[in-house]
Design a protein around this motif. Sequence first.
Motif, mmCIF file in Angstrom:
data_model
loop_
_atom_site.group_PDB
_atom_site.id
_atom_site.type_symbol
_atom_site.label_atom_id
_atom_site.label_comp_id
_atom_site.label_asym_id
_atom_site.label_seq_id
_atom_site.Cartn_x
_atom_site.Cartn_y
_atom_site.Cartn_z
ATOM 1 N N UNK A 1 9.204 7.138 -23.468
ATOM 2 C CA UNK A 1 9.641 5.864 -24.050
ATOM 3 C C UNK A 1 11.067 5.567 -23.632
ATOM 4 N N UNK A 2 11.439 4.293 -23.723
ATOM 5 C CA UNK A 2 12.816 3.859 -23.478
ATOM 6 C C UNK A 2 13.251 2.931 -24.610
ATOM 7 N N UNK A 3 14.498 3.108 -25.070
ATOM 8 C CA UNK A 3 15.051 2.240 -26.114
ATOM 9 C C UNK A 3 16.408 1.744 -25.635
ATOM 10 N N UNK B 1 12.012 -11.706 -41.411
ATOM 11 C CA UNK B 1 12.827 -11.628 -40.198
ATOM 12 C C UNK B 1 12.198 -12.441 -39.074
ATOM 13 N N UNK B 2 13.024 -12.757 -38.056
ATOM 14 C CA UNK B 2 12.480 -13.378 -36.850
ATOM 15 C C UNK B 2 11.359 -12.494 -36.295
ATOM 16 N N UNK B 3 10.169 -13.022 -36.075
ATOM 17 C CA UNK B 3 9.073 -12.179 -35.591
ATOM 18 C C UNK B 3 9.420 -11.528 -34.254
ATOM 19 N N UNK B 4 9.395 -10.194 -34.186
ATOM 20 C CA UNK B 4 9.587 -9.532 -32.892
ATOM 21 C C UNK B 4 8.493 -9.956 -31.917
ATOM 22 N N UNK B 5 8.781 -9.814 -30.631
ATOM 23 C CA UNK B 5 7.857 -10.271 -29.602
ATOM 24 C C UNK B 5 7.329 -9.075 -28.812
ATOM 25 N N UNK B 6 6.000 -9.006 -28.698
ATOM 26 C CA UNK B 6 5.352 -7.957 -27.921
ATOM 27 C C UNK B 6 5.066 -8.515 -26.531
ATOM 28 N N UNK B 7 5.697 -7.915 -25.522
ATOM 29 C CA UNK B 7 5.585 -8.374 -24.144
ATOM 30 C C UNK B 7 4.595 -7.472 -23.413
ATOM 31 N N UNK B 8 3.550 -8.071 -22.932
ATOM 32 C CA UNK B 8 2.515 -7.309 -22.256
ATOM 33 C C UNK B 8 2.972 -6.920 -20.859
ATOM 34 N N UNK B 9 2.503 -5.766 -20.407
ATOM 35 C CA UNK B 9 2.824 -5.323 -19.052
ATOM 36 C C UNK B 9 2.283 -6.283 -18.006
ATOM 37 N N UNK B 10 1.233 -7.016 -18.332
ATOM 38 C CA UNK B 10 0.604 -7.934 -17.386
ATOM 39 C C UNK B 10 1.204 -9.336 -17.429
ATOM 40 N N UNK B 11 2.255 -9.545 -18.233
ATOM 41 C CA UNK B 11 2.881 -10.857 -18.330
ATOM 42 C C UNK B 11 2.154 -11.761 -19.302
ATOM 43 N N UNK B 12 2.438 -13.046 -19.205
ATOM 44 C CA UNK B 12 1.838 -14.001 -20.133
ATOM 45 C C UNK B 12 2.767 -14.267 -21.311
ATOM 46 N N UNK C 1 0.572 -3.014 -34.683
ATOM 47 C CA UNK C 1 0.613 -3.429 -33.279
ATOM 48 C C UNK C 1 0.368 -2.211 -32.412
ATOM 49 N N UNK C 2 -0.012 -2.457 -31.168
ATOM 50 C CA UNK C 2 -0.265 -1.384 -30.216
ATOM 51 C C UNK C 2 0.559 -1.638 -28.950
ATOM 52 N N UNK C 3 1.356 -0.635 -28.566
ATOM 53 C CA UNK C 3 2.130 -0.711 -27.340
ATOM 54 C C UNK C 3 1.456 0.167 -26.292
ATOM 55 N N UNK C 4 0.886 -0.466 -25.287
ATOM 56 C CA UNK C 4 0.236 0.250 -24.191
ATOM 57 C C UNK C 4 1.252 0.486 -23.077
ATOM 58 N N UNK C 5 0.931 1.360 -22.115
ATOM 59 C CA UNK C 5 1.868 1.593 -21.008
ATOM 60 C C UNK C 5 2.262 0.288 -20.318
ATOM 61 N N UNK D 1 24.811 -11.215 -32.698
ATOM 62 C CA UNK D 1 23.689 -11.115 -31.773
ATOM 63 C C UNK D 1 23.285 -9.640 -31.678
ATOM 64 N N UNK D 2 22.058 -9.346 -32.089
ATOM 65 C CA UNK D 2 21.527 -7.984 -32.011
ATOM 66 C C UNK D 2 20.155 -8.039 -31.348
ATOM 67 N N UNK D 3 19.955 -7.200 -30.347
ATOM 68 C CA UNK D 3 18.682 -7.134 -29.638
ATOM 69 C C UNK D 3 18.326 -5.678 -29.401
ATOM 70 N N UNK D 4 17.065 -5.344 -29.623
ATOM 71 C CA UNK D 4 16.566 -3.990 -29.367
ATOM 72 C C UNK D 4 15.258 -4.108 -28.602
ATOM 73 N N UNK D 5 15.128 -3.305 -27.544
ATOM 74 C CA UNK D 5 13.906 -3.286 -26.744
ATOM 75 C C UNK D 5 13.311 -1.888 -26.776
ATOM 76 N N UNK D 6 12.070 -1.800 -27.223
ATOM 77 C CA UNK D 6 11.308 -0.549 -27.231
ATOM 78 C C UNK D 6 10.256 -0.660 -26.128
ATOM 79 N N UNK D 7 10.397 0.160 -25.089
ATOM 80 C CA UNK D 7 9.567 0.021 -23.895
ATOM 81 C C UNK D 7 8.783 1.307 -23.636
ATOM 82 N N UNK D 8 7.514 1.121 -23.268
ATOM 83 C CA UNK D 8 6.664 2.252 -22.893
ATOM 84 C C UNK D 8 6.354 2.144 -21.393
#
Length: 418
Positions: A164-166, A290-301, A326-330, A393-400
């Motif tokens: 994982x990356x944060x 809270x502002x709804x976090x956004x789940x970004x798919x690996x395939x875009x969209x 929620x589910x975070x896929x690779x 301004x606070x931003x956090x990205x949790x990446x798989x």
Amino acid sequence: MPSTTVIILDDHPPPPDGLLTALRTMDAALTAHTLQELISGPVERLPVADVLLAPAEVPGDSVRTAVRRLRRRYGAPIVVVWTVDGFAALEEHVRLGHDYLVPPFLPALVGARLHSCSERAELGRTLREADARAELVSYEKELEIGREIQAGFLPEALPVPDGWEIDVRFRPARQVAGDFYDVFELVHRRRLAVVVADVCDKGVGAALFMALIRSLLRHTAENSGLQHLVAAGRSGGRIPVVGATPLLNAVTATNGYLTRNHLRQGYFATLFFGVLDPLTGSLVYINGGHNPPLLLSADGGRPVALEVTGPAVGVLPDCVYTLGYAQLDPGDTLFVFTDGVPEARCPEGRFLGDERMLDLLAEPPPGNGRDVLDRMDSAVREHTGTAEQHDDVTMLALHRPRAARGPHADGAGYRVVA
């Protein structure tokens, strides 16, 4: 430049000729204004003066009202009242602390009296400026203390599971902020807690309230039991969730404490609190207003927003928080942010906006969490331009990552990222 500036009230009996002659012979700048102008005229048009010269017949309360408004312009002038024979009216002013002039109005005597008043007015301004500087220094010290308190409550390093990356970006609008974030381990290091929150208001008070909320959330979560709850999956099935109990306990207990003890202070916080299973990528969460976090798919969209599951913390006693899943896929990235991102203002006052933010994140898909934060941070800075930053301004990205080394079979391995 004249050493003394004098305002003469000109809607009452004018000063006698002897007094006017004395005023004209001394080194003074004279202006005439009505009492009504001084009491109700625009503050920015009020004159700056050392002395307010008024006849004793003017009521003392009216003079004090005029002086209070003049003080807002450039310090209060010294009131000097004059009379020829109205000594009963003069007594009222003397009791109020006003200076006075009575016949004979000899130039040397009038000049000495008004010069003395001018020096007193200047001394008063000097003392007020010194008090203002001392107050500013004290306020700056308080801000520094608040900043140090807040820095002590923000994580110095983040525990990051293998695979994982944060990444985090945190820019306060002032020296101290109401935003905060936290990342910590739960359930014997089998789960990872991720918190991003925004306390209403800014400044030292919000920072102290932030420290309280952060401590309550973390302490309760870390000391809750390991009972398994279930959450609904996307297919409608029931999924056992380890870590849901600490999550629910932390948010509901914090809300209960705040509404019982601090409702009158008027502070509250929106928050996103997620608990990640690093082995599977499953995420159970509570979104409290809270502002709804956004789940970004690996395939875009188009990014998928994680729904709100309850109200802000500290507003409603005994409210119910439900669990989201929620589910975070690779290749997926979860982008969590505070409202300082979509509400960043340009010099003309327009917001960056949710739609613009979604467009920026949609195409092309960012390669990792750091790309997400770089893209959004650049967009916020470019949109803000020369305008003042109005909100934290606070931003956090949790990446798989797609091709990452898998976690250990007996549990997630962690590394610490500063």
